[in-house]
Scaffold this active site. Sequence first.
Site, PDB file in Angstrom:
ATOM      1  N   GLN A   1     -41.046 -50.806  25.153  1.00 48.98           N
ATOM      2  CA  GLN A   1     -39.884 -50.165  25.634  1.00 48.98           C
ATOM      3  C   GLN A   1     -38.727 -49.986  24.776  1.00 48.98           C
ATOM      4  OE1 GLN A   1     -39.484 -50.657  30.066  1.00 48.98           O
ATOM      5  NE2 GLN A   1     -37.601 -49.195  29.799  1.00 48.98           N
ATOM      6  N   PHE A   2     -38.813 -49.069  24.026  1.00 52.25           N
ATOM      7  CA  PHE A   2     -37.488 -49.087  23.016  1.00 52.25           C
ATOM      8  C   PHE A   2     -36.012 -49.004  23.539  1.00 52.25           C
ATOM      9  CE2 PHE A   2     -37.666 -44.531  23.177  1.00 52.25           C
ATOM     10  CZ  PHE A   2     -36.454 -44.188  22.646  1.00 52.25           C
ATOM     11  N   THR A   3     -36.095 -48.352  24.861  1.00 50.58           N
ATOM     12  CA  THR A   3     -34.863 -48.218  25.337  1.00 50.58           C
ATOM     13  C   THR A   3     -34.257 -49.517  25.845  1.00 50.58           C
ATOM     14  OG1 THR A   3     -35.800 -47.982  27.680  1.00 50.58           O
ATOM     15  CG2 THR A   3     -35.516 -45.970  26.504  1.00 50.58           C
TER      16      THR A   3
END
Length: 157
Positions: free
Chosen positions: A84-86
């Site tokens: 989850q790059f966010t």
Amino acid sequence: MQDHARVIALVQRVTEARVEVDGKVLGAIGRGILALVGVERGDTEAQAERLAERVLGYRMFPDAEGKMNRSLLSIGGELLVVPQFTLAADTKTGTRPGFSTAASPEDGVRLFEILVKIARQKIPPTKTGQFGADMKVSLVNDGPVTFWLQASPSELS
């Protein structure tokens, strides 16, 4: 390397969790941990390895007295790891996230895969999401219990 770079995991104790892409279930678990993982620019393999150890060994499950004294490994639980790059977003100012602090996709995939490899050495049926995909994640958070874990460069000194 940036001073603030840290591999991040938002870990949730779950009774069940699953991740789907295009209506197909990629991974599903029962009792265990759902770990959402973000990688920042400048993160290292050593940090990914340390974070894997923290996720597997973090005591967030109750013992016989109801105290959080047991780890995922000690209960024989399951693990679902979702990129989850966010989580690496810069949210300090404004009302829109910035992603200049996030690792490149290549570095993100590489460090995510290192974390998963270590997890699978201890928990072979570890399940994962798909890097870069539009995933649908569902879970039943047990407690609810959620922790923000990270592995910073200063922790490795």
